[in-house]
Design an enzyme around this catalytic site. Structure first.
Site, PDB file in Angstrom:
ATOM      1  N   LYS A   1       0.841  -1.209   0.000  1.00 22.84           N
ATOM      2  CA  LYS A   1       0.000   0.000   0.000  1.00 22.84           C
ATOM      3  C   LYS A   1       0.872   1.253   0.000  1.00 22.84           C
ATOM      4  O   LYS A   1       0.617   2.209  -0.727  1.00 22.84           O
ATOM      5  CB  LYS A   1      -0.943  -0.010   1.218  1.00 22.84           C
ATOM      6  CG  LYS A   1      -2.024  -1.078   1.113  1.00 22.84           C
ATOM      7  CD  LYS A   1      -2.763  -1.283   2.433  1.00 22.84           C
ATOM      8  CE  LYS A   1      -3.765  -2.429   2.318  1.00 22.84           C
ATOM      9  NZ  LYS A   1      -4.415  -2.757   3.599  1.00 22.84           N
TER      10      LYS A   1
ATOM     11  N   ASP B   1     -10.995   3.292   4.930  1.00 23.44           N
ATOM     12  CA  ASP B   1     -11.522   1.953   4.694  1.00 23.44           C
ATOM     13  C   ASP B   1     -13.046   1.896   4.737  1.00 23.44           C
ATOM     14  O   ASP B   1     -13.635   0.844   4.486  1.00 23.44           O
ATOM     15  CB  ASP B   1     -10.946   0.975   5.732  1.00 23.44           C
ATOM     16  CG  ASP B   1      -9.641   0.350   5.251  1.00 23.44           C
ATOM     17  OD1 ASP B   1      -9.528   0.092   4.044  1.00 23.44           O
ATOM     18  OD2 ASP B   1      -8.741   0.136   6.087  1.00 23.44           O
TER      19      ASP B   1
ATOM     20  N   GLN C   1      -4.429  -1.237   9.883  1.00 25.97           N
ATOM     21  CA  GLN C   1      -4.267  -2.563   9.272  1.00 25.97           C
ATOM     22  C   GLN C   1      -4.832  -3.638  10.208  1.00 25.97           C
ATOM     23  O   GLN C   1      -4.467  -3.716  11.379  1.00 25.97           O
ATOM     24  CB  GLN C   1      -2.777  -2.821   8.983  1.00 25.97           C
ATOM     25  CG  GLN C   1      -2.514  -4.112   8.243  1.00 25.97           C
ATOM     26  CD  GLN C   1      -3.119  -4.137   6.834  1.00 25.97           C
ATOM     27  OE1 GLN C   1      -3.088  -3.150   6.110  1.00 25.97           O
ATOM     28  NE2 GLN C   1      -3.695  -5.271   6.447  1.00 25.97           N
TER      29      GLN C   1
END
Ligand code: NAD
Length: 294
Positions: free
Chosen positions: A54, A121, A98
């Protein structure tokens, strides 16, 4: 019907989104760049790989990025304090935590700590709530949004389709169920307690496999010509990466299917970059494009 399934190429399809982000980000080069901060707790090997990818893609696109590493032993309140600091930082536009987090951490509490306008997200209750209502939030969960984008890119109709989603996480299974429902599919959400999974799969014209179980979806449970989206990422003892689907058997039976790797994974990363750009635009009071995925 073709002898082999059409492969849904996430690597190729994601380029459109990545190029768009790079193009738009270059307009901000002189000023404050869109910045993605990834919070990584501990040293889970898979998470290390995902976060590194990422960060690399963000840098390639000309976005600012930072990896905040925190110790495995951190407690929920300390982690929340770190996130609150990022919430206040005017140079941080997108925050990614994460997952999975270590066992002692209250993951849902942490996800709710990320400011809604920086929630890259799309896991904040306000963003998930909007998704439930059929309102497109600024950032949608990356994996399911990437799947819808991929299906659209190949002009695969969803309306009226009988779809089985396997796995009910808030990362994949639940949000893709909502998105497909908004696209007028008839969705059966399956999970580890579902009875007769194969029976449900056999009645489905489309399968979204997101259980994290290699070999879970076998060819004899899939209709000829079905659309099979394999979200699973599993590392076999041999070191090989596979999904949840028996790829070799299905590629001569399915109508469309995603490879692993090279299917859903690249779409997830591209959507993360796209969300970073959108959150930045939103925070700057700029026009925010709608993908109308919901
Ligand atoms: P999770 O572990 O949070 O949830 C797994 C779900 O699968 C659960 O709801 C469980 O009930 C269900 N399940 C497990 N075994 C089952 C069985 N035998 N039959 C039916 N249902 C079963 O998983 P997650 O975070 O949603 O991830 C799922 C998989 O997708 C993992 O392999 C993960 O690595 C992968 N993943 C890939 C991407 C990507 O970008 N490609 C993104 C996110 C997750």
């Amino acid at each position: 019907m073709a002898d082999t399934a059409v492969l849904l190429d996430g690597k190729e399809t994601s380029k459109v989104l990545l190029e768009k982000v790079a193009r738009e980000a270059s307009q901000f080069a002189q000023g404050d760049l869109p910045k993605l901060v990834a919070v990584l707790v501990g040293h889970d090997p898979a998470s290390e790989v995902y976060v590194a990818r990422k960060m690399k893609v963000a840098a390639q696109l000309g976005l600012a990025s930072e990896l905040l590493r925190l110790p495995d032993s951190i407690e929920t309140a300390q982690l929340q304090a770190e996130i609150q600091y990022l919430n206040q930082d005017p140079h941080t536009h997108a925050i990614l935590v994460q997952l999975p987090l270590p066992k002692q951490i209250d993951t849902l509490a942490v996800l709710q700590t990320v400011a809604v306008e920086k929630d890259v997200d799309g896991f904040h209750p306000e963003n998930l709530g909007k998704l439930l209502m059929g309102i497109e939030p600024v950032a949608m969960p990356c994996t399911p949004a990437g799947i819808i984008y991929l299906l659209d890119a190949y002009k695969i109709p969803m309306a009226g389709k009988r779809v089985a989603v396997v796995g009910r996480s808030i990362i994949v299974g639940k949000p893709i169920t909502l998105m497909l429902t908004h696209r007028n599919a008839t969705v059966t959400l399956c999970h580890s307690k579902t009875r007769d999974l194969d029976g449900i799969l056999r009645e489905s014209e489309m399968i979204i496999a997101a259980a994290g179980q290699p070999g879970l979806i076998q060819a004899d449970a899939v209709q000829p010509g079905a659309v099979v989206v394999d979200v699973g990422i599993n590392r076999l003892p041999s070191g090989r990466l596979v999904g949840d689907v028996d790829f070799e058997a299905l590629k001569v039976k399915a109508g469309y299917m995603t490879p692993v790797p090279g299917g859903v994974g690249p779409m997830t990363i591209a959507m993360l970059m796209y969300n970073t750009l959108r959150l930045y635009q939103y925070q700057q009071g700029l026009k925010v494009e709608r993908l109308l995925l919901v």
